[in-house]
Every structure is written in structure tokens, then in C-alpha cells.
Design a protein around this motif. Sequence first.
Motif, PDB file in Angstrom:
ATOM      1  N   GLU A   4      34.420  46.531  44.980  1.00 10.33           N
ATOM      2  CA  GLU A   4      34.003  45.989  43.713  1.00 10.33           C
ATOM      3  C   GLU A   4      33.979  47.045  42.618  1.00 10.33           C
ATOM      4  O   GLU A   4      34.293  46.779  41.475  1.00 10.33           O
ATOM      5  CB  GLU A   4      32.614  45.377  43.861  1.00 10.33           C
ATOM      6  N   ASN A 151      46.840  35.512  48.097  1.00 10.35           N
ATOM      7  CA  ASN A 151      45.488  35.034  48.364  1.00 10.35           C
ATOM      8  C   ASN A 151      45.277  34.713  49.843  1.00 10.35           C
ATOM      9  O   ASN A 151      44.249  35.046  50.430  1.00 10.35           O
ATOM     10  CB  ASN A 151      45.217  33.777  47.524  1.00 10.35           C
ATOM     11  N   GLU A 156      41.647  38.273  48.336  1.00  9.96           N
ATOM     12  CA  GLU A 156      41.075  37.218  47.497  1.00  9.96           C
ATOM     13  C   GLU A 156      40.807  37.752  46.100  1.00  9.96           C
ATOM     14  O   GLU A 156      40.706  37.001  45.151  1.00  9.96           O
ATOM     15  CB  GLU A 156      39.766  36.714  48.103  1.00  9.96           C
ATOM     16  N   LYS A 157      40.638  39.054  46.007  1.00  8.26           N
ATOM     17  CA  LYS A 157      40.336  39.653  44.705  1.00  8.26           C
ATOM     18  C   LYS A 157      41.280  40.810  44.429  1.00  8.26           C
ATOM     19  O   LYS A 157      41.533  41.634  45.292  1.00  8.26           O
ATOM     20  CB  LYS A 157      38.883  40.158  44.677  1.00  8.26           C
ATOM     21  N   THR A 159      42.066  43.634  41.045  1.00 11.13           N
ATOM     22  CA  THR A 159      41.496  44.007  39.753  1.00 11.13           C
ATOM     23  C   THR A 159      42.515  43.803  38.632  1.00 11.13           C
ATOM     24  O   THR A 159      42.162  43.420  37.530  1.00 11.13           O
ATOM     25  CB  THR A 159      40.992  45.470  39.753  1.00 11.13           C
ATOM     26  N   VAL A 186      42.788  33.562  42.820  1.00 12.79           N
ATOM     27  CA  VAL A 186      42.546  34.992  43.022  1.00 12.79           C
ATOM     28  C   VAL A 186      41.688  35.518  41.882  1.00 12.79           C
ATOM     29  O   VAL A 186      42.024  35.336  40.723  1.00 12.79           O
ATOM     30  CB  VAL A 186      43.879  35.791  43.040  1.00 12.79           C
ATOM     31  N   MET A 187      40.591  36.158  42.226  1.00 17.01           N
ATOM     32  CA  MET A 187      39.775  36.756  41.177  1.00 17.01           C
ATOM     33  C   MET A 187      40.478  38.004  40.658  1.00 17.01           C
ATOM     34  O   MET A 187      40.977  38.801  41.443  1.00 17.01           O
ATOM     35  CB  MET A 187      38.406  37.142  41.731  1.00 17.01           C
ATOM     36  N   PHE A 188      40.544  38.156  39.341  1.00 14.94           N
ATOM     37  CA  PHE A 188      41.117  39.391  38.784  1.00 14.94           C
ATOM     38  C   PHE A 188      40.413  39.729  37.472  1.00 14.94           C
ATOM     39  O   PHE A 188      39.868  38.856  36.796  1.00 14.94           O
ATOM     40  CB  PHE A 188      42.636  39.278  38.577  1.00 14.94           C
ATOM     41  N   ASP A 189      40.405  41.019  37.137  1.00 12.15           N
ATOM     42  CA  ASP A 189      39.736  41.467  35.916  1.00 12.15           C
ATOM     43  C   ASP A 189      40.677  41.498  34.723  1.00 12.15           C
ATOM     44  O   ASP A 189      40.314  41.138  33.617  1.00 12.15           O
ATOM     45  CB  ASP A 189      39.139  42.879  36.119  1.00 12.15           C
TER      46      ASP A 189
END
Length: 257
Positions: A4, A151, A156-157, A159, A186-189
Motif C-alpha cells: 500500500e 485482475n 487486484e491493485k 498504483t 482493478v484499483m489504481f491511483d
Amino acid sequence: MSNEHLTTILALVGKGGVGKTSLSALTVKLLSEHHPDKKILAIDADPAVGLATALGVDVTSTVDDIRKSFVTTVEDGNTKAAVELLGEAKYQMFDALVEIGDNISFLAIGRPESAGCYCKVNAYLKEVISMIADHFDYVVIDGEAGIEQVNRRVMEKVTHLVLVSDASKKGLQVVQTIHDVARDLVMFDKAGLIVNRMPDMSLKDTLDTGTLDLLAVIPDDREMALSDMSGRSVFELPRDAAVHKGAEEALTKLGIL
């Protein structure tokens, strides 16, 4: 090391044939040069296993080989405890890593699954990849077309989601769709677009990039084409090659370099 906060995970995705693998390899090369004290993991998630060639490595074992050995174990009725399977997978996965130079490791995912779901095995292996990623400062994923497979089989994530397209209308529509789907899957920043193999740079202002942030427009690069044809790795590519400069520009805009 916590994903994270500390591990930067870049996934390069887009339709096939747009130079995504070359840009993934150049991303690995540039990270290695700019951050010689950091550890980098290159993951080839494209079944074509082109990233290995682009980085000049030989693949002897893939994640899918490990998966098949577990499926055989389960099919033979040997249902080991989950903890034991996870421990074995982690050991085998570290074994499958190929070292490149001082600070790069390489992992190939391999062919997509054959018939049969084995969701439990897939979930184990994805968890193990995440565990391994925790040991690195940067992870670069060369994904196959679309985002579902990244994914389902890798992360799953991420950045940073780097979308790669050529200048065609179809290519640009594909990356916009991938971006929309990725927001759910997909989590991304951060996300951005690289337009590669631009046939005429005077037309770059006419590109319809929709809502995507444009990171770089790279002209059709003869140097890269010759390198691909001869099977040379990106480490042999001249620094003044258009694709090299474009990759550097994109990563700088993302705040990675």
C-alpha cells in the motif's frame, strides 16, 4: 514491505500489436538505471512471453507450470492443507524468478488456464505473487490485451495504469474501454496514455484521447523495429531512439523517474 505504501506497481495494458511489450521492457530498464539502489520485479503476464525476449532472458519455469503441478496434486486426491500449498507455491515462485543484472528480477505468468476453473489454486497463486511483490520497490506488469487477466491472475491493485495504443481510432477506443473497466476491476491511483507508433507527428494534436491523460506520443521508431526483428534486448537500444525518449517522458510525467 507494505504494498500500500512502498511498492509502486505499474501495469501496461492495451490491444495487441501496439508495442506494449517494448515499452514495458524500457520501463524496467529506465527504473533500473534511475533507481540503481531499488529492487525491480518485471512480470510477463502476456501469454506470448515477449517480455522475456525484450529483456534478454530465458524462461524455464512459469507461474502456470506451478499452477499445473498443484492442479495435478488436487486431481490425484492429495488435498494438502491450504497453508502447506501456499508455502510450497511461494518457494516455487521464488525459484521461478530470473535475475537480470543487479536489481531486476523476472517472472513469467505463462499460458492462460486450460479448461476447469481451479479458482482456489488461482487465488493462492495471486496471493503468492502479491507476497513476492512486497519484497520489491517497483513491479512492472506487461499485461495481455484487456485488464481482466491482470485482475484475475496477477494483481487486484496497481498504483499506475499505463494504457498503450497506436494512433488508430480502434486502438484509442480500446484503451478508453480498458480504462473504464479497470475502474471497476482493478484499483489504481494514477492512469495515463502513451500513443505509440504515430505515423505522422504533425497530426498528434488531432488524436482523440477522450478523458485520458496523454503521457507521450512516440513516432514510428525504425530503430525499435530493427531491434525487434533481430531479437535484441532493450538494453542494446540507443538512448536517442524515439521509443526510449518517449518512455522516459511518460514515466517522468507519471512522477516515477
